[in-house]
Design a protein around this motif. Structure first.
Motif, PDB file in Angstrom:
ATOM      1  N   GLU A  42       0.625  -1.224   0.235  1.00 33.35           N
ATOM      2  CA  GLU A  42      -0.124   0.123   0.095  1.00 33.35           C
ATOM      3  C   GLU A  42       0.920   1.329  -0.069  1.00 33.35           C
ATOM      4  OE1 GLU A  42      -3.357   0.320  -0.270  1.00 33.35           O
ATOM      5  OE2 GLU A  42      -3.339  -1.865  -0.557  1.00 33.35           O
ATOM      6  N   PRO A  43       0.281   2.251  -0.527  1.00 33.47           N
ATOM      7  CA  PRO A  43       0.983   3.622  -0.621  1.00 33.47           C
ATOM      8  C   PRO A  43       1.349   4.288   0.896  1.00 33.47           C
ATOM      9  CG  PRO A  43      -1.197   3.980  -1.376  1.00 33.47           C
ATOM     10  CD  PRO A  43      -1.036   2.541  -1.165  1.00 33.47           C
ATOM     11  N   TRP A  44       2.422   4.662   1.105  1.00 29.15           N
ATOM     12  CA  TRP A  44       3.056   5.562   2.293  1.00 29.15           C
ATOM     13  C   TRP A  44       4.086   6.291   1.903  1.00 29.15           C
ATOM     14  CZ3 TRP A  44       7.171   4.407   5.614  1.00 29.15           C
ATOM     15  CH2 TRP A  44       8.105   3.204   5.048  1.00 29.15           C
ATOM     16  N   GLY A  45       4.853   6.880   2.875  1.00 28.17           N
ATOM     17  CA  GLY A  45       5.731   7.873   2.696  1.00 28.17           C
ATOM     18  C   GLY A  45       6.139   8.578   4.016  1.00 28.17           C
ATOM     19  N   TRP A  46       7.251   9.276   3.795  1.00 22.80           N
ATOM     20  CA  TRP A  46       7.679  10.384   4.763  1.00 22.80           C
ATOM     21  C   TRP A  46       8.151  11.453   4.094  1.00 22.80           C
ATOM     22  CZ3 TRP A  46      12.695  11.646   4.368  1.00 22.80           C
ATOM     23  CH2 TRP A  46      13.687  10.373   3.612  1.00 22.80           C
ATOM     24  N   SER A  47       8.255  12.601   5.083  1.00 26.54           N
ATOM     25  CA  SER A  47       9.104  13.976   4.730  1.00 26.54           C
ATOM     26  C   SER A  47       9.939  14.129   5.859  1.00 26.54           C
ATOM     27  CB  SER A  47       8.154  14.843   4.091  1.00 26.54           C
ATOM     28  OG  SER A  47       7.289  15.251   5.291  1.00 26.54           O
ATOM     29  N   TYR A  70       5.820  14.272  -4.977  1.00 25.54           N
ATOM     30  CA  TYR A  70       5.159  13.623  -3.827  1.00 25.54           C
ATOM     31  C   TYR A  70       4.424  12.461  -4.225  1.00 25.54           C
ATOM     32  CZ  TYR A  70       5.130  18.766  -2.451  1.00 25.54           C
ATOM     33  OH  TYR A  70       5.683  20.099  -2.343  1.00 25.54           O
ATOM     34  N   GLY A  71       4.676  11.959  -5.561  1.00 27.95           N
ATOM     35  CA  GLY A  71       4.146  10.548  -6.043  1.00 27.95           C
ATOM     36  C   GLY A  71       2.598  10.804  -6.218  1.00 27.95           C
ATOM     37  N   LYS A  72       2.181  11.866  -6.446  1.00 28.94           N
ATOM     38  CA  LYS A  72       0.673  12.081  -6.582  1.00 28.94           C
ATOM     39  C   LYS A  72      -0.001  11.512  -7.877  1.00 28.94           C
ATOM     40  CE  LYS A  72       0.086  16.208  -3.488  1.00 28.94           C
ATOM     41  NZ  LYS A  72      -0.669  15.602  -2.416  1.00 28.94           N
ATOM     42  N   GLU A  73       0.953  11.609  -8.929  1.00 30.43           N
ATOM     43  CA  GLU A  73       0.332  10.853  -9.797  1.00 30.43           C
ATOM     44  C   GLU A  73       0.161   9.120  -9.817  1.00 30.43           C
ATOM     45  OE1 GLU A  73      -1.119  10.231 -13.876  1.00 30.43           O
ATOM     46  OE2 GLU A  73      -1.400  11.686 -12.203  1.00 30.43           O
ATOM     47  N   LEU A  74       1.304   8.733  -9.313  1.00 29.48           N
ATOM     48  CA  LEU A  74       1.423   7.137  -9.073  1.00 29.48           C
ATOM     49  C   LEU A  74       0.191   7.056  -7.934  1.00 29.48           C
ATOM     50  CD1 LEU A  74       5.044   6.122  -8.540  1.00 29.48           C
ATOM     51  CD2 LEU A  74       3.491   6.170 -10.709  1.00 29.48           C
ATOM     52  N   LEU A  75      -0.063   7.734  -6.946  1.00 29.46           N
ATOM     53  CA  LEU A  75      -1.283   7.599  -5.950  1.00 29.46           C
ATOM     54  C   LEU A  75      -2.441   7.420  -6.822  1.00 29.46           C
ATOM     55  CD1 LEU A  75      -2.099   7.160  -3.255  1.00 29.46           C
ATOM     56  CD2 LEU A  75      -2.195   9.515  -2.758  1.00 29.46           C
ATOM     57  N   ARG A  76      -2.587   8.391  -7.553  1.00 25.89           N
ATOM     58  CA  ARG A  76      -3.924   8.573  -8.320  1.00 25.89           C
ATOM     59  C   ARG A  76      -4.107   7.270  -9.362  1.00 25.89           C
ATOM     60  NH1 ARG A  76      -5.967   9.492 -13.190  1.00 25.89           N
ATOM     61  NH2 ARG A  76      -3.802   9.693 -14.322  1.00 25.89           N
ATOM     62  N   LEU A  77      -2.867   7.004  -9.858  1.00 22.77           N
ATOM     63  CA  LEU A  77      -3.100   5.506 -10.746  1.00 22.77           C
ATOM     64  C   LEU A  77      -3.198   4.315  -9.861  1.00 22.77           C
ATOM     65  CD1 LEU A  77       0.013   6.249 -13.094  1.00 22.77           C
ATOM     66  CD2 LEU A  77      -2.430   6.258 -13.928  1.00 22.77           C
ATOM     67  N   HIS A  78      -2.854   4.390  -8.780  1.00 18.72           N
ATOM     68  CA  HIS A  78      -2.962   3.282  -7.678  1.00 18.72           C
ATOM     69  C   HIS A  78      -4.541   3.246  -7.458  1.00 18.72           C
ATOM     70  CE1 HIS A  78      -2.549   0.527  -4.273  1.00 18.72           C
ATOM     71  NE2 HIS A  78      -3.271   1.770  -3.456  1.00 18.72           N
TER      72      HIS A  78
END
Length: 455
Positions: free
Chosen positions: A189-194, A397-405
Motif C-alpha cells: 500500500e502507498p505510504w511515505g515520509w518527509s 510527492y508521488g501524487k500521479e502514482l497515487l492517483r493511478l493506484h
C-alpha cells in the motif's frame, strides 16, 4: 569569491541578531521574525500558494498525461517497511499521533527552508529521544541511495556547523527538522515520509516496488565545512564542476542561447524572475503549481558527447534514488531528450557565481549560488548554494502514482483531494500589505552587519 572565502563574510559575534537569538527555543526565536513585515509578506504569499489544490509544475499550465505508470522498479520495499515500523515502535502514543498523517495529507506540501519554524507539523527532531532520531536516520538510509543519504547527513552537519560558528546550536543543529509519516509502512500500500527544515527537505513516496523522491531541496551556507575530526567537506562540488563543463562545452552560438541572463540579478529579468527569498529558483517551497516555460538549448541540438554530459548532470542530481528506481528514472529521462532543455544565468569563469536548470516533461533540476543569509555577502557567492529536484506534470510527492493506484484498486480516476489535519498556521488576523515590495530576504536583519558589508 571561492568557497573558502566565507570566513571573511561572517557576522560579527556582537551582532544583535546573534546575541538576541542565543538560548531561545526555536519557536520563541521565530516569533519576532514572523511579526516582521517582510516575513509576513513572504509567508502570506506562500500560504496563498499552499491553499491552491495541487496540480503540479508544468511548462504551459496543462498537465501532460501518460508520463508515469505503475511498474516494477526493482525496489525491495521490505527493509524500508521494517525501518518505518521500527520508528513507530520507538514513539510514545502522543508522538505517533503527531507524526502520522493520511497518505493524501495536505501537509506533504508544507515544507519550508528558513531556519525559523514556520509550522509545527509532525515531530521536531530536536525534541525527541536519541533512539527516535536513530530510527529516523535508519528509515532515511533504507529509503535513499547511499550517495543521496550521505548528502542529507552533510546538510545536517553543515547546519550544525553554522550553529557552532555563531554559538546558535539552539536554532541551527543537526536535528532542527520536522519529520512526518504518511499512511502506514506497507510493502504493497502507498505510504511515505518527509523531512524538512533549514537547507534540507526530502519527500519520499513509496508504493510497492517503486518510489518517488521529490521535491528535494538541499542547501549549504557555507559550502565549505570544517568540523575537525567530526567532518571536513565541500558540498555540491561535482554538480558545480559538471554544470561548468556543460556550459563551456557548448559552441558559442549554442552557449549564447543557453545563457538566458548574463547577470545573476539582471535588469532585463521580467517581474517575478528574481525573488527576494528564492532568488533565481523557480521550483522552491510552495511552487508546486508553477508554470515554468522551457528555455535555453534543447538536448537534441547538442552533440552526442554533450548529451551524455547532460545525462551525467541529471544522474548526479538523482543520486538520492536507490539503484533500481534510479535506472528507471534515467530511462524516463532519456526517452524525453528531444524535450530536455539546459539554461544558464551568470558567468562561467572559475570564480563566477551562476544558476543553471535542466527541464523536461519528467524532470526539473536547479542549481543556484545565493547571496548571504547568515553570511554578509550582498551578492551571490559560491559558498552559499541551493539545489532543487522536481518531478513535473503532477508526480511530485508521488501524487500521479497515487492517483493511478487508486484507479487500479478502486476505479477512482479523480485527482487526489488533499486533506488538512492542521490548519495553515500564521494565517490568522493577517494584515493585507499588497503594496509592500520587500527588497531584502525575510531572514535578513539590516542592522547586524558589523564589517562593512550589508546583508
Amino acid at each position: 569569491m571561492s568557497n573558502e572565502d566565507f570566513r571573511n563574510n561572517l557576522l560579527s559575534p556582537e551582532s544583535p541578531r546573534i546575541l538576541n537569538a542565543r538560548g531561545l527555543d526555536p519557536f520563541d526565536y521565530a516569533k519576532p521574525i514572523l511579526a516582521r513585515q517582510d516575513a509576513r509578506f513572504l509567508i502570506d504569499s506562500w500560504l496563498d500558494l499552499y491553499s491552491q489544490p495541487f496540480k503540479g509544475i508544468t511548462a504551459n499550465g496543462e498537465i501532460e498525461k501518460d508520463l508515469y505508470a505503475l511498474e516494477d522498479e526493482g525496489l525491495n520495499p521490505q527493509p524500508i517497511v521494517d525501518a518505518g515500523l521500527a520508528l513507530l515502535a520507538e514513539l510514545s502514543g502522543d508522538e505517533r499521533k503527531r507524526i502520522q498523517y493520511g497518505i493524501n495529507a495536505h501537509e506533504w506540501r508544507s515544507w519550508y527552508n528558513p531556519e525559523f519554524p514556520m509550522n509545527s507539523h509532525g515531530l521536531r527532531l530536536d525534541y525527541v529521544t536519541p533512539q527516535v532520531r536513530e530510527a529516523v536516520k535508519n528509515l532515511m538510509q533504507a529509503s535513499l541511495g547511499p550517495e543521496g543519504y550521505q548528502k542529507t547527513e552533510e546538510c545536517r552537519s553543515a547546519n550544525l556547523y553554522l550553529g557552532e560558528l555563531y554559538d546558535l546550536r539552539n536554532i541551527m543543529n543537526d536535528w532542527s527538522y520536522h519529520f512526518l509519516l504518511y499512511g502506514t509502512p506497507s510493502a504493497v500500500e502507498p505510504w511515505g515520509w518527509s523531512m524538512y527544515g533549514h537547507h534540507l527537505s526530502v519527500n519520499c513516496f513509496i508504493l510497492g516496488r517503486q518510489l518517488v523522491i521529490s521535491p528535494v531541496f538541499l542547501g549549504f551556507e557555507p559550502n565549505f565545512v570544517d568540523r575537525g575530526e567530526k567532518g571536513r567537506f565541500r558540498s555540491f562540488e561535482k554538480e558545480e564542476e559538471l554544470g561548468l563543463e556543460m556550459i563551456r562545452s557548448l559552441s558559442p552560438s549554442l552557449r549564447e542561447r543557453a545563457i538566458t541572463y548574463k547577470l545573476m540579478v539582471d535588469p532585463t529579468m521580467p517581474k517575478g524572475r528574481w525573488h527576494f527569498a528564492d532568488e533565481r529558483h523557480l521550483g522552491a517551497a510552495f511552487q508546486d503549481n508553477r508554470i515554468i516555460p522551457y528555455e535555453g538549448v534543447v538536448a537534441t541540438e547538442m552533440s552526442l558527447e554533450q548529451q551524455e554530459l547532460l545525462l551525467r548532470v541529471i544522474d548526479k542530481f538523482l543520486e538520492f534514488l536507490p539503484v533500481g528506481p534510479s535506472a528507471v528514472r534515467m530511462r524516463h529521462v532519456r526517452s524525453k531528450l528531444d524535450r530536455t532543455y539546459f539554461s544558464w544565468i551568470g558567468g562561467y569563469g572559475d570564480e563566477d557565481p551562476f544558476y543553471y536548470r535542466v527541464q523536461s516533461p519528467v524532470i526539473m533540476l536547479e542549481f543556484d549560488h545565493h547571496s548571504g543569509v547568515w553570511l554578509t555577502n550582498s551578492k551571490p557567492a559560491k559558498f552559499h548554494t541551493h539545489v532543487i529536484v522536481r518531478t513535473p506534470n503532477g508526480n511530485d510527492y508521488g501524487k500521479e502514482l497515487l492517483r493511478l493506484h487508486n484507479f487500479a484498486t478502486r476505479g477512482n480516476d479523480n485527482r487526489i483531494v488533499e486533506v488538512d489535519r492542521e490548519s495553515a498556521q500564521y494565517a490568522h488576523d493577517r494584515e493585507k500589505i499588497a503594496p509592500f515590495a520587500p527588497a531584502q530576504r525575510a531572514e535578513h536583519d539590516l542592522s547586524t552587519s558589523q564589517n562593512g558589508n550589508h546583508q
